[in-house]
Design a protein around this motif. Sequence first.
Motif, PDB file in Angstrom:
ATOM      1  N   ALA A   3      -3.715   4.834   6.631  1.00 11.78           N
ATOM      2  CA  ALA A   3      -4.673   4.003   7.368  1.00 11.78           C
ATOM      3  C   ALA A   3      -4.123   2.599   7.604  1.00 11.78           C
ATOM      4  O   ALA A   3      -4.345   2.016   8.661  1.00 11.78           O
ATOM      5  CB  ALA A   3      -6.003   3.926   6.606  1.00 11.78           C
ATOM      6  N   VAL A   4      -3.389   2.082   6.636  1.00 14.33           N
ATOM      7  CA  VAL A   4      -2.785   0.751   6.796  1.00 14.33           C
ATOM      8  C   VAL A   4      -1.728   0.803   7.894  1.00 14.33           C
ATOM      9  O   VAL A   4      -1.656  -0.083   8.745  1.00 14.33           O
ATOM     10  CB  VAL A   4      -2.198   0.232   5.470  1.00 14.33           C
ATOM     11  N   LEU A   5      -0.911   1.858   7.909  1.00 12.42           N
ATOM     12  CA  LEU A   5       0.098   2.010   8.961  1.00 12.42           C
ATOM     13  C   LEU A   5      -0.573   2.076  10.332  1.00 12.42           C
ATOM     14  O   LEU A   5      -0.142   1.383  11.265  1.00 12.42           O
ATOM     15  CB  LEU A   5       0.943   3.265   8.736  1.00 12.42           C
ATOM     16  N   VAL A   6      -1.603   2.867  10.447  1.00 13.82           N
ATOM     17  CA  VAL A   6      -2.316   2.983  11.724  1.00 13.82           C
ATOM     18  C   VAL A   6      -2.877   1.626  12.138  1.00 13.82           C
ATOM     19  O   VAL A   6      -2.747   1.219  13.291  1.00 13.82           O
ATOM     20  CB  VAL A   6      -3.421   4.056  11.648  1.00 13.82           C
ATOM     21  N   GLY A   7      -3.467   0.907  11.190  1.00 15.11           N
ATOM     22  CA  GLY A   7      -4.013  -0.414  11.500  1.00 15.11           C
ATOM     23  C   GLY A   7      -2.949  -1.387  11.978  1.00 15.11           C
ATOM     24  O   GLY A   7      -3.152  -2.123  12.955  1.00 15.11           O
ATOM     25  N   VAL A   8      -1.807  -1.379  11.305  1.00 14.68           N
ATOM     26  CA  VAL A   8      -0.708  -2.268  11.708  1.00 14.68           C
ATOM     27  C   VAL A   8      -0.230  -1.900  13.109  1.00 14.68           C
ATOM     28  O   VAL A   8      -0.033  -2.772  13.971  1.00 14.68           O
ATOM     29  CB  VAL A   8       0.455  -2.217  10.692  1.00 14.68           C
ATOM     30  N   SER A  28       0.829  -1.208   0.000  1.00 13.53           N
ATOM     31  CA  SER A  28       0.000   0.000   0.000  1.00 13.53           C
ATOM     32  C   SER A  28       0.864   1.259   0.000  1.00 13.53           C
ATOM     33  O   SER A  28       0.515   2.247  -0.651  1.00 13.53           O
ATOM     34  CB  SER A  28      -0.970   0.011   1.177  1.00 13.53           C
ATOM     35  N   SER A  29       1.989   1.236   0.713  1.00 17.07           N
ATOM     36  CA  SER A  29       2.851   2.417   0.729  1.00 17.07           C
ATOM     37  C   SER A  29       3.524   2.624  -0.624  1.00 17.07           C
ATOM     38  O   SER A  29       3.702   3.756  -1.060  1.00 17.07           O
ATOM     39  CB  SER A  29       3.879   2.337   1.855  1.00 17.07           C
ATOM     40  N   PRO A  60      -4.008   6.390  -7.405  1.00 14.44           N
ATOM     41  CA  PRO A  60      -4.599   6.933  -6.182  1.00 14.44           C
ATOM     42  C   PRO A  60      -4.512   5.910  -5.045  1.00 14.44           C
ATOM     43  O   PRO A  60      -4.508   4.711  -5.265  1.00 14.44           O
ATOM     44  CB  PRO A  60      -6.058   7.196  -6.582  1.00 14.44           C
ATOM     45  N   GLY A  61      -4.454   6.411  -3.851  1.00 14.18           N
ATOM     46  CA  GLY A  61      -4.446   5.526  -2.686  1.00 14.18           C
ATOM     47  C   GLY A  61      -3.697   6.162  -1.545  1.00 14.18           C
ATOM     48  O   GLY A  61      -2.962   7.128  -1.713  1.00 14.18           O
TER      49      GLY A  61
END
Length: 139
Positions: free
Chosen positions: A27-32, A13-14, A22-23
């Motif tokens: 949010a993925v970092l926060v979730g991890v 995702s990063s 787009p993207g």
Amino acid sequence: MTEDASLLTLFISSFLAATLLPGGSEAVLVGVLLAYPELLWPALNIATLGNTLGGLSSYLIGRLLPDEEALSRKIGRHVYGLEWTRRHGAPILLLSWAPLIGDILCVAAGWLRIYWPPALLFIAVGKFARYWLIAMAIN
């Protein structure tokens, strides 16, 4: 999701978030980090690596475009609008993390043929700083 799968998802995702696609990877970092707080430094490093490589891919796309002189000859006039990027050089890439303009800055840096080692350094520093601030905000 396992720790390894979470980190792989974060990397993908990063990377994609730093390309012209787009993207967002925040949010993925926060979730991890919420699921695995002990992965703070691996997550920061992986997110930074993925996002930096994505920014570098945008830089390479810019390198593939005709340089300004060739483009000016082709269209018969001087190309304007990138003077501030040229004036500030690689340090402007500290802003490569910024939504919308970050991708454009990376492409512009490649197009302007800014020397790649400092460009890579400034892209990485800017992207790490953003992820670090996000991580510190949730801790």
